[in-house]
Every structure is written in structure tokens, then in C-alpha cells.
Motif scaffolding. Structure first.
Motif, PDB file in Angstrom:
ATOM      1  N   GLU A 293      12.501   6.334  64.398  1.00  0.00           N
ATOM      2  CA  GLU A 293      11.813   7.115  65.426  1.00  0.00           C
ATOM      3  C   GLU A 293      12.784   8.160  65.978  1.00  0.00           C
ATOM      4  N   ASN A 294      12.302   9.340  66.308  1.00  0.00           N
ATOM      5  CA  ASN A 294      13.161  10.424  66.797  1.00  0.00           C
ATOM      6  C   ASN A 294      14.471  10.494  66.023  1.00  0.00           C
TER       7      ASN A 294
ATOM      8  N   ILE B 130       3.956  16.791  57.019  1.00  0.00           N
ATOM      9  CA  ILE B 130       4.351  15.398  56.874  1.00  0.00           C
ATOM     10  C   ILE B 130       3.151  14.556  56.444  1.00  0.00           C
TER      11      ILE B 130
ATOM     12  N   THR C  82      13.048  15.873  60.409  1.00  0.00           N
ATOM     13  CA  THR C  82      12.055  14.886  60.015  1.00  0.00           C
ATOM     14  C   THR C  82      11.899  14.855  58.494  1.00  0.00           C
ATOM     15  N   ARG C  83      11.859  16.040  57.910  1.00  0.00           N
ATOM     16  CA  ARG C  83      11.677  16.087  56.455  1.00  0.00           C
ATOM     17  C   ARG C  83      12.879  15.522  55.712  1.00  0.00           C
TER      18      ARG C  83
ATOM     19  N   ARG D 204       3.356  18.656  61.488  1.00  0.00           N
ATOM     20  CA  ARG D 204       2.612  17.399  61.336  1.00  0.00           C
ATOM     21  C   ARG D 204       1.757  17.419  60.089  1.00  0.00           C
TER      22      ARG D 204
ATOM     23  N   LYS E 155      13.676  20.527  64.358  1.00  0.00           N
ATOM     24  CA  LYS E 155      13.172  19.151  64.423  1.00  0.00           C
ATOM     25  C   LYS E 155      12.324  18.797  63.200  1.00  0.00           C
TER      26      LYS E 155
ATOM     27  N   LEU F  45       6.476  16.887  66.481  1.00  0.00           N
ATOM     28  CA  LEU F  45       6.366  18.017  65.560  1.00  0.00           C
ATOM     29  C   LEU F  45       5.235  18.938  65.998  1.00  0.00           C
TER      30      LEU F  45
ATOM     31  N   PRO G 143       6.599   9.053  62.435  1.00  0.00           N
ATOM     32  CA  PRO G 143       7.193  10.178  61.701  1.00  0.00           C
ATOM     33  C   PRO G 143       6.704  11.543  62.165  1.00  0.00           C
TER      34      PRO G 143
ATOM     35  N   MET H 161      12.390   5.296  57.956  1.00  0.00           N
ATOM     36  CA  MET H 161      12.518   6.534  58.708  1.00  0.00           C
ATOM     37  C   MET H 161      12.447   6.169  60.187  1.00  0.00           C
TER      38      MET H 161
END
Ligand SMILES: Nc1ncnc2c1ncn2[C@@H]1O[C@H](COP(=O)(O)OP(=O)(O)O)[C@@H](O)[C@H]1O
Ligand SMILES: [Mg+2]
Lengths: 306, 261
Positions: free
Chosen positions: A86-87, A176, A144-145, A173, A140, A168, A164, A84
Motif C-alpha cells: 500500500e502507498n 493499472i 505504482t507501475r 487508475r 506516483k 492515482l 494498488p 505490491m
């Protein structure tokens, strides 16, 4: 047997037209054991992303190497590694469902399995409702998910997660974090990069602290927290003004918030004495506890010292 | 193989979901419609006008599509870092480049075929005009020119910005169509003693593809029989495939050693 073994890894970036070299990673040695959540901690620019990118052959090391599941990087079985970035920024023209199917196909899953896998993971990360929405319309947190779902599509043994949770909101957060915690129960090894200490403190078994490309500390979260000297926190209500003034002088830290006085006192005996004298002056105790500090204190101390 | 195929299909999806694809298609159709207007005004020239404008439209809009979509393809992947997870999935960099190219080329082929089909339809129904084998072969040859243009766009986009890539791609297109002139100028300059410039033109002549060989417009509008083209024409598609392979090889080699930012 270590699932990830990093040996003398060094990376120099060549910058600008002058060809000047910048050492982003310096002789890193590290082992991550199977089944642990390993926190890779360091301020911005420490070299965390550089390390992960080398492990995935997105960039090439100047010297040194690493082994993932006993295979040298480059020969490693990529489907056993989930990543995963970054950004994360993904193909915006795809829907969530198409996006996951695409990665499932890259992992050589047959079409039918790829479809099933995509649906299952959308559910797991709570994006079933957005399966037909294009990523360009994802928030966002949703990106991420879906990024995490992408990392999990091959059911990997090792997960490399680069910050990760950054960017958020608290709810994102939390989601996640819960998801990562549930992965640990599935016996997955997680290599977790972050500069947010609270997340690391809550999730990780062991932590490595990196600063300016160098490993400065390696150990369990508990070791790091107990290695610092421990203060005592005393919170008092209804303290008469003259007593308060007295206390302000003898405490290491003095704070008054909403009529309640919070004191930080370096040693236990002094703390005890102050509590007693406060009671005799008519104050009530709200809280009295040892303060072991946070990983943040430790981090600031260690990184600041260098 | 699966990797190349998956990336190609995804790239195709990306291209046709790009507005540019439809804008270009609409403009091409407008131009075809315009050719009808002109044809009905110019007595007796119908056939030539429709075919001339139609083939030019296919060529130019195919070029625009290949260039404008192509120059962004690889660059965006690097710039937006979407390539990270692709590489992490175990896709080799060479497969990535080939997949990107095939996806782009597929888009261009479909665009050219749609336009070509419409042109044939037009020509077929227009009273003064008719479909010839040469016309169909001309459209077929365009595909190979577009193949080279697509590979150039992918190559440039693998190491430079979209704008620079577009400029370079158009330059190759223009010079590629002037190949014969180039060698002629070089000869004259040599006679005048300007050896430096003459040699430069000579190098360009040898390095850049001669794209004029894929242009049968004149043969189509002057009704040359397909038999008069000569068998060497049949080899041109293979030349294009070889040239494309070389371009992609260069792109892959430079890509293989690179650190992705
Ligand atoms: N492609 C690059 N070229 C030059 N310097 C880079 C490049 N990528 C990262 N760096 C530098 O290397 C250092 C480490 O970066 P990075 O690994 O991204 O840190 P972290 O992820 O810990 O924040 C930083 O000082 C950064 O500026
Ligand atoms: Mg980073």
C-alpha cells in the motif's frame, strides 16, 4: 483446490507503553480459488493490510494460520507470490532498471536473466522510457507501475495487491486496471485489497467484505448487487411545473439537473404510471431503467448496519 | 548467501549515492592538505605532524561515515517500509541485517582505503617523511575498529531512531577509547567506597569493546618498530570479528521476532 486458505486468523496489536491490546483481525476464514480475482473490501482500518502483512510474514499472527499453495505461511515459496504494498515507497536512489534487477536478483535469477526480465517488465508496465531515471524522480503513477513490475518479476502465480489504485488520477487508475485485467488472462490469481468500490466492481469475481477485523460478507459481485431491492430510474424532459410538483411528492428521490428531472421510484408499477402521466402532460422520456444499485450502495448498507 | 550479497551491494550503492559519503571524503582530503601546511611551518616535525593528522583524519572521518550512514540504514527501511517487499521476496531477516552491515562496512572500508592510500602517497613524496610498516598496519587496524562501529550503528538503528542511534554509537566510540581509564576509575571509586558507580564502570568496561587497541598512532609517530608491538596485536582483528558477530547476532535475534509497522 484453494490457492490461498486463511484459517481462524487473528491479530492483536499491542499499542503504547501500557501494552493495551487492539484486535485488528478477528478469526478470519477465507479461501481464494486459483485463477480468480478476489476483492478484499473494507473501509479504512478494517484489517486488509494486516491480513496481507501476515501472509507475507511481515508481521506475525496472534493465532490462526494460512496456507499458500498448500504450504503454511513461512514455508511458502516466496517466488510464487508477488506483492505490491500500500502507498508504495521504494529505494529512491535506484533507477527503474536497477530497481527491477535488484528484485530479480533477490529471486535468485541469474544476472543475465535478471537483466532481460527487468527490460521486459519495464516495457509491459510502460516505463521503458524511464529505465534510466531514478525513482526519486518518478511520479506516483510511475511508482505504482514500477511496484507492479516488481511484483511480477518472478512471474508469480498469486498476486497480493494492497490498494494498488489509491492515490492515482483517473488515467493512472485506468492503466493499472487494464494491467490487472490482462493478468487475469494469464491465469494469475489476484488478491486485491481496496476500499474503492468501482475498481472492485469492474475487476473482481468474488468479494469479501471486512469491517473492524471481521468478515461480514462473502460472495460474487453479482449476488451482492442483486440482493438489494431494485429501484427504477426515470428521467424526463420538458415537464410542466405542476406535473413536476406532483411527481416530487410521489418519487423516492427527486433531482433536477439542467432542466431534466431525474426520479428514483421504488416499484415498477408506480414508475410505469408516472411515466405515462408525464407523457400525457407533454413531457418526453430521456431514460427509463431499473437501477440495481452499485456495490457502493450495498457496501454502505452492510457496513453501516454494523 | 545470494540474498546477503545482493543486499550488501545494494546498500553499498545506496551509501555511495548519499551526499554524506562525498562530504566526508572532501573534508578528510582538506584535513590532509592542511597537515601539509602545518608540516611546512613546523621545522623538523614534518613527519610526526603529517602522520598524526593523517591518521586522526582517517579515524574520525571513518567513524563519522560509519555512524551517519549506518544509523539511517535499517531505520529508514522500517520507517519508509521499503523492507516489506524485501521480506516478501523471501529474504530472511537475519540475511537482511547481515547484508545491511556488509554494505555499510564495504563503504567504510573503501573510504578508509582511499584516505589511507592518499596518506601513504603524501608520506612517500614528502622529503622528511617515509612510509613504515607500522603506518600501514595502523591503517589496517582502523578497519577493524570501523567494523565494530558499523555493527554498533546497524544494531542501534534496528531498534531506535537515527538521532538516538548516533548518540549511542558516539558514546560507545568515546567510552571504547577510554576503556583503560574506566577500569582505573572504577578501582579508585571502589577505594572511596562508591561501589555502585564503580560496578557500573566495571560493567561498561566488560560490555563495550576496547577500541584503543586498534589505535597505533603513537607507535607510528614515535617510530616504534612493528616487531615491538607484540604478537597479541595480531589477535585484535579476530577480537573485532568476534565482537561484530555478537552484535549482529543480537540485532538479528531482536529483528526476527518483530512486527514491522
Ligand atoms: N502496527 C500497528 N499497531 C497498532 N495498530 C495497528 C497497527 N497497524 C494497524 N493497526 C490498526 O489495525 C487496524 C487495521 O489496520 P489495517 O490492516 O492497516 O487496515 P486497512 O488496511 O483495512 O485499512 C486499524 O485500526 C489500525 O489502526
Ligand atoms: Mg490498508
Amino acid at each position: 483446490m484453494a490457492i490461498l486458505r486463511i484459517e481462524n486468523l487473528t491479530k492483536d496489536y499491542v499499542t503504547g507503553f501500557t501494552g493495551k491490546k487492539f484486535r485488528a483481525l478477528s478469526n478470519l476464514n477465507l479461501e481464494v480459488e486459483e485463477g480468480e480475482i478476489f476483492g478484499f473490501l473494507g473501509p479504512n482500518g478494517a484489517g486488509k493490510t494486516t491480513t496481507i502483512k501476515i501472509l507475507l510474514r511481515i508481521i506475525f499472527p496472534t493465532s490462526g494460520t494460512a496456507w499458500i499453495m498448500d504450504k503454511k505461511i513461512g514455508e511458502a515459496e516466496q517466488h510464487k507470490i508477488g506483492y505490491m504494498p500500500e502507498n508504495p515507497y521504494f529505494y529512491r536512489f535506484l533507477t527503474g532498471r536497477e530497481f527491477l534487477r535488484f528484485y530479480a536478483r533477490l529471486a535468485n535469477l541469474p544476472i543475465e536473466d535478471a537483466k532481460k526480465k527487468a527490460e521486459r517488465l519495464l516495457d509491459i508496465v510502460g516505463l521503458g522510457f524511464a529505465a534510466k531515471t531514478r525513482l526519486s524522480e518518478y511520479s506516483k503513477g510511475m511508482v505504482t507501475r514500477v511496484g507492479l513490475a516488481q511484483a511480477l518479476i518472478t512471474d508469480p502465480t498469486l498476486l497480493l495487491l494492497d490498494e494498488p489504485m489509491s492515490g492515482l488520477d483517473p488515467i493512472g487508475r485506468r492503466e493499472i486496471r487494464d494491467l490487472i485485467a490482462s493478468l487475469k488472462e494469464e491465469k494469475k490469481t489476484i488478491f486485491f485489497c481496496s476500499h474503492i468500490l468501482a475498481d472492485i466492481e469492474m475487476l473482481c469475481d468474488r468479494v469479501a467484505i471486512l469491517n473492524k477485523g471481521e468478515l461480514i460478507k462473502l460472495g460474487t459481485v453479482r449476488e451482492m448487487l442483486s440482493s438489494g431491492q431494485s429501484n427504477y430510474v426515470l428521467s424526463l424532459d420538458k415537464v410542466p411545473p405542476e406535473t413536476a410538483l406532483q411527481m416530487k411528492q410521489s418519487a423516492a428521490k427527486y433531482e433536477e439537473i439542467g432542466g431534466i428531472i431525474h426520479l428514483t421510484i421504488p416499484d415498477r408499477e408506480t414508475a410505469q404510471k408516472m411515466a405515462e402521466s408525464a407523457i400525457s402532460a407533454g413531457a418526453t422520456i430521456q431514460e427509463f431503467r431499473p437501477d440495481r444499485g452499485t456495490l457502493e450502495d450495498y457496501f454502505v448498507r452492510e457496513v453501516g448496519a454494523k | 548467501m545470494n540474498h546477503i550479497f545482493t543486499i550488501a551491494l545494494n546498500t553499498y550503492k545506496e551509501s555511495v549515492r548519499n551526499k554524506v559519503f562525498y562530504i566526508i571524503l572532501v573534508f578528510a582530503l582538506l584535513l590532509l592538505a592542511f597537515s601539509l601546511v602545518l608540516a611546512s611551518l613546523a621545522l623538523g616535525e614534518d613527519d610526526r605532524i603529517i602522520k598524526q593528522i593523517g591518521l586522526s583524519a582517517i579515524n574520525v572521518f571513518g567513524l563519522l561515515l560509519a555512524a551517519f550512514v549506518g544509523v539511517n540504514l535499517v531505520y529508514e527501511e522500517l520507517d519508509k517500509r521499503t523492507i516489506y517487499t524485501i521480506i516478501a521476496s523471501g529474504v530472511s531477516r537475519t540475511s537482511f541485517i547481515i547484508g545491511k552491515f556488509l554494505g555499510l562496512f564495504l563503504t567504510v572500508v573503501i573510504n578508509v582505503l582511499i584516505m589511507g592510500f592518499l596518506l601513504c602517497l603524501l608520506v612517500g613524496f614528502w622529503p622528511e617523511s617515509n612510509i613504515t610498516v607500522t603506518l600501514i598496519f595502523a591503517i589496517f587496524l582502523f578497519l577493524f575498529e570501523m567494523m565494530i562501529i558499523s555493527a554498533l550503528a546497524v544494531l542501534f538503528s534496528s531498534f531506535s531512531t537515527p538521532i538516538l542511534s548516533a548518540v549511542l554509537t558516539f558514546m560507545c566510540y568515546v567510552i571504547g577509547h577510554m576503556s583503560e581509564d574506566l577500569i582505573e576509575w572504577s578501582r579508585r571509586l571502589m577505594d572511596d567506597g562508591a561501589t555502585g558507580v564503580a560496578n557500573l564502570l566495571r560493567v561498561l568496561y566488560f560490555v563495550l569493546p576496547n577500541l584503543e587497541i586498534y589505535n597505533l598512532k603513537n607507535q607510528v609517530i614515535y617510530h616504534e618498530d612493528i616487531g615491538s608491538l607484540g604478537y597479541v596485536t595480531l589477535l585484535y582483528p579476530f577480537a573485532a570479528i568476534l565482537y561484530t558477530a555478537i552484535l549482529l547476532l543480537i540485532a538479528a535475534i531482536s529483528f526476527n521476532r518483530r512486527d514491522f509497522k
